[in-house]
Design an enzyme around this catalytic site. Structure first.
Site, PDB file in Angstrom:
ATOM      1  N   ARG A  18      11.454  -5.808   5.033  1.00  0.00           N
ATOM      2  CA  ARG A  18      11.189  -4.368   4.835  1.00  0.00           C
ATOM      3  C   ARG A  18      12.159  -3.506   5.634  1.00  0.00           C
ATOM      4  NH1 ARG A  18       5.227  -1.994   5.404  1.00  0.00           N
ATOM      5  NH2 ARG A  18       5.322  -2.919   7.476  1.00  0.00           N
ATOM      6  N   ARG A  57      -0.281  -9.318  13.412  1.00  0.00           N
ATOM      7  CA  ARG A  57      -0.899  -8.352  12.497  1.00  0.00           C
ATOM      8  C   ARG A  57      -1.731  -9.049  11.431  1.00  0.00           C
ATOM      9  NH1 ARG A  57       4.218  -5.734  10.627  1.00  0.00           N
ATOM     10  NH2 ARG A  57       3.034  -4.280   9.368  1.00  0.00           N
ATOM     11  N   ARG A  82      -9.601   0.716   9.007  1.00  0.00           N
ATOM     12  CA  ARG A  82      -9.202  -0.670   9.281  1.00  0.00           C
ATOM     13  C   ARG A  82     -10.257  -1.416  10.069  1.00  0.00           C
ATOM     14  NH1 ARG A  82      -3.205   0.515   9.010  1.00  0.00           N
ATOM     15  NH2 ARG A  82      -2.179  -1.481   8.882  1.00  0.00           N
ATOM     16  N   LYS A 130       0.837  -1.215   0.000  1.00  0.00           N
ATOM     17  CA  LYS A 130       0.000   0.000   0.000  1.00  0.00           C
ATOM     18  C   LYS A 130       0.871   1.263   0.000  1.00  0.00           C
ATOM     19  CE  LYS A 130      -2.048  -1.116   3.888  1.00  0.00           C
ATOM     20  NZ  LYS A 130      -1.342  -2.385   4.157  1.00  0.00           N
ATOM     21  N   ARG A 177      11.294  -1.795  11.276  1.00  0.00           N
ATOM     22  CA  ARG A 177      10.217  -1.485  12.216  1.00  0.00           C
ATOM     23  C   ARG A 177      10.113  -2.562  13.287  1.00  0.00           C
ATOM     24  NH1 ARG A 177       5.114   0.094   8.495  1.00  0.00           N
ATOM     25  NH2 ARG A 177       4.087  -1.134  10.112  1.00  0.00           N
TER      26      ARG A 177
HETATM   27  P1  ADP Z   1       2.226  -1.861   3.210  1.00  0.00           P
HETATM   28  O1  ADP Z   1       2.226  -0.333   3.224  1.00  0.00           O
HETATM   29  O2  ADP Z   1       1.011  -2.419   2.538  1.00  0.00           O
HETATM   30  O3  ADP Z   1       2.447  -2.465   4.556  1.00  0.00           O
HETATM   31  P2  ADP Z   1       4.804  -1.603   1.811  1.00  0.00           P
HETATM   32  O4  ADP Z   1       4.511  -0.721   0.649  1.00  0.00           O
HETATM   33  O5  ADP Z   1       5.553  -1.025   2.955  1.00  0.00           O
HETATM   34  O6  ADP Z   1       3.439  -2.321   2.322  1.00  0.00           O
HETATM   35  O7  ADP Z   1       5.577  -2.891   1.262  1.00  0.00           O
HETATM   36  C1  ADP Z   1       5.964  -3.947   2.133  1.00  0.00           C
HETATM   37  C2  ADP Z   1       7.334  -4.469   1.728  1.00  0.00           C
HETATM   38  O8  ADP Z   1       7.240  -5.156   0.471  1.00  0.00           O
HETATM   39  C3  ADP Z   1       8.386  -3.382   1.521  1.00  0.00           C
HETATM   40  O9  ADP Z   1       9.614  -3.931   1.910  1.00  0.00           O
HETATM   41  C4  ADP Z   1       8.345  -3.128   0.012  1.00  0.00           C
HETATM   42  O10 ADP Z   1       9.592  -2.649  -0.484  1.00  0.00           O
HETATM   43  C5  ADP Z   1       8.027  -4.510  -0.533  1.00  0.00           C
HETATM   44  N1  ADP Z   1       7.176  -4.499  -1.725  1.00  0.00           N
HETATM   45  C6  ADP Z   1       6.170  -3.635  -2.028  1.00  0.00           C
HETATM   46  N2  ADP Z   1       5.579  -3.974  -3.186  1.00  0.00           N
HETATM   47  C7  ADP Z   1       6.208  -5.109  -3.625  1.00  0.00           C
HETATM   48  C8  ADP Z   1       6.054  -5.957  -4.777  1.00  0.00           C
HETATM   49  N3  ADP Z   1       5.107  -5.729  -5.693  1.00  0.00           N
HETATM   50  N4  ADP Z   1       6.870  -7.019  -4.889  1.00  0.00           N
HETATM   51  C9  ADP Z   1       7.826  -7.270  -3.954  1.00  0.00           C
HETATM   52  N5  ADP Z   1       8.030  -6.503  -2.853  1.00  0.00           N
HETATM   53  C10 ADP Z   1       7.225  -5.445  -2.687  1.00  0.00           C
HETATM   54  P1  ADP Z   2       1.230  -1.818   7.477  1.00  0.00           P
HETATM   55  O1  ADP Z   2       1.128  -0.955   6.264  1.00  0.00           O
HETATM   56  O2  ADP Z   2       2.442  -2.658   7.491  1.00  0.00           O
HETATM   57  O3  ADP Z   2      -0.004  -2.574   7.770  1.00  0.00           O
HETATM   58  P2  ADP Z   2       0.879   0.653   8.939  1.00  0.00           P
HETATM   59  O4  ADP Z   2       2.048   1.551   8.889  1.00  0.00           O
HETATM   60  O5  ADP Z   2      -0.295   0.973   8.101  1.00  0.00           O
HETATM   61  O6  ADP Z   2       1.403  -0.820   8.696  1.00  0.00           O
HETATM   62  O7  ADP Z   2       0.367   0.515  10.432  1.00  0.00           O
HETATM   63  C1  ADP Z   2       1.228   0.154  11.478  1.00  0.00           C
HETATM   64  C2  ADP Z   2       0.454   0.039  12.765  1.00  0.00           C
HETATM   65  O8  ADP Z   2      -0.126   1.312  13.084  1.00  0.00           O
HETATM   66  C3  ADP Z   2      -0.715  -0.931  12.773  1.00  0.00           C
HETATM   67  O9  ADP Z   2      -0.323  -2.259  13.033  1.00  0.00           O
HETATM   68  C4  ADP Z   2      -1.568  -0.347  13.896  1.00  0.00           C
HETATM   69  O10 ADP Z   2      -1.033  -0.668  15.165  1.00  0.00           O
HETATM   70  C5  ADP Z   2      -1.389   1.153  13.693  1.00  0.00           C
HETATM   71  N1  ADP Z   2      -2.419   1.712  12.802  1.00  0.00           N
HETATM   72  C6  ADP Z   2      -2.220   2.320  11.602  1.00  0.00           C
HETATM   73  N2  ADP Z   2      -3.387   2.674  11.053  1.00  0.00           N
HETATM   74  C7  ADP Z   2      -4.353   2.293  11.915  1.00  0.00           C
HETATM   75  C8  ADP Z   2      -5.774   2.343  11.909  1.00  0.00           C
HETATM   76  N3  ADP Z   2      -6.456   2.887  10.889  1.00  0.00           N
HETATM   77  N4  ADP Z   2      -6.433   1.834  12.977  1.00  0.00           N
HETATM   78  C9  ADP Z   2      -5.780   1.302  14.026  1.00  0.00           C
HETATM   79  N5  ADP Z   2      -4.451   1.189  14.091  1.00  0.00           N
HETATM   80  C10 ADP Z   2      -3.734   1.684  13.041  1.00  0.00           C
END
Ligand code: ADP
Ligand code: ADP
Ligand code: ZN
Length: 215
Positions: free
Chosen positions: A127, A170, A88, A13, A159
């Site tokens: 990541r 998660r 969420r 995302k 992280r």
């Molecule tokens: P999210 O915001 O949904 O948690 P991220 O954008 O941070 O996800 O991506 C999670 C991890 O996967 C990061 O290390 C990112 O560089 C990697 N990543 C993102 N998109 C892809 C993809 N299409 N293929 C492989 N790795 C990816």
């Molecule tokens: P990822 O993209 O890997 O899922 P985020 O950076 O979006 O991680 O979120 C990291 C953490 O921040 C979540 O696991 C949660 O603890 C908190 N968080 C983020 N957005 C929300 C939300 N909309 N509601 C509740 N907790 C949230």
């Protein structure tokens, strides 16, 4: 255009949000980034959120609703916005609906990025993040200079919630609390499915095609 990016942790995302935000000139609103910034500045909100986040639990709805209400009231959102990581839970969906209705706005599209659990675990465990919000992956998306951000040169870190135990939690939390939103937005005819198993640029091309239908 008002967009929601939905998908499990690690789906990509944040990665796609950066690209869409540049391409469509939309503010990228990541609640995870907002919370992490509050934690690093030790604000009252950061202090409340920290322990939930490190365990991989969701931060309570009332805190998130306050954050998003304030953020969406800023002038940069008047021409559209993109939400990444919000909503969420169903109460967060309802609050968003109310905030938008009150200000005469509505959602246009919900992009649901689909990736299987095995791939999510690989993505999350490799990541590396920058404080500027850019994410990298040690194998799939490495920075030009190991350990440093391409765009701001900041030092990358892992992280706390990208460690095995928090990742497991998660994914459970996602299935229980966030996955029901897919059904909700499908019924509202707002959901568009994006195959998140492809590579980063192929996914982005797919998203651009979908977004051509909106303005
Ligand atoms: P999210 O915001 O949904 O948690 P991220 O954008 O941070 O996800 O991506 C999670 C991890 O996967 C990061 O290390 C990112 O560089 C990697 N990543 C993102 N998109 C892809 C993809 N299409 N293929 C492989 N790795 C990816
Ligand atoms: P990822 O993209 O890997 O899922 P985020 O950076 O979006 O991680 O979120 C990291 C953490 O921040 C979540 O696991 C949660 O603890 C908190 N968080 C983020 N957005 C929300 C939300 N909309 N509601 C509740 N907790 C949230
Ligand atoms: Zn950076």
């Amino acid at each position: 255009m008002n967009i929601i990016l939905l998908g499990p942790p690690g789906a990509g995302k944040g990665t796609q949000a950066k690209k869409i935000s540049e391409n469509c000139s939309l503010p990228h609103i990541s609640t995870g980034d907002i919370l992490r910034e509050n934690i690093s500045n030790n604000t009252p909100l950061g202090v409340k959120a920290k322990s939930y986040m490190s365990r991989g639990e969701l931060v309570p709805d009332e805190l998130l609703i306050t954050i998003i209400k304030e953020r969406l009231s800023r002038s940069d959102c008047s021409g559209g916005f993109m939400l990444d990581g919000y909503p969420r839970t169903i109460p967060q969906v309802d609050a968003l609906q109310m905030i938008l209705t009150e200000s005469g706005r509505k959602m246009d599209v919900v992009l649901n990025i689909d990736v299987d659990d095995e791939e999510l675990i690989k993505r999350l465990s490799g990541r590396r993040m920058c404080a500027c919000g850019t994410s990298y992956h040690v194998d799939f998306n490495p920075p030009e200079k190991e350990g440093f951000c391409d765009s701001c040169k900041g030092k990358l870190y892992q992280r706390e919630d990208d460690r095995a135990e928090a990742i497991r939690n998660r994914l459970i939390v996602y299935k229980k609390q966030t996955q029901p939103l897919i059904n909700y937005y499908t019924k509202k005819a707002l959901l568009r499915r994006i195959d998140g198993s492809k590579d980063i640029s192929a996914i982005f091309e797919g998203i651009k095609k979908v977004l051509e239908n909106y303005d």
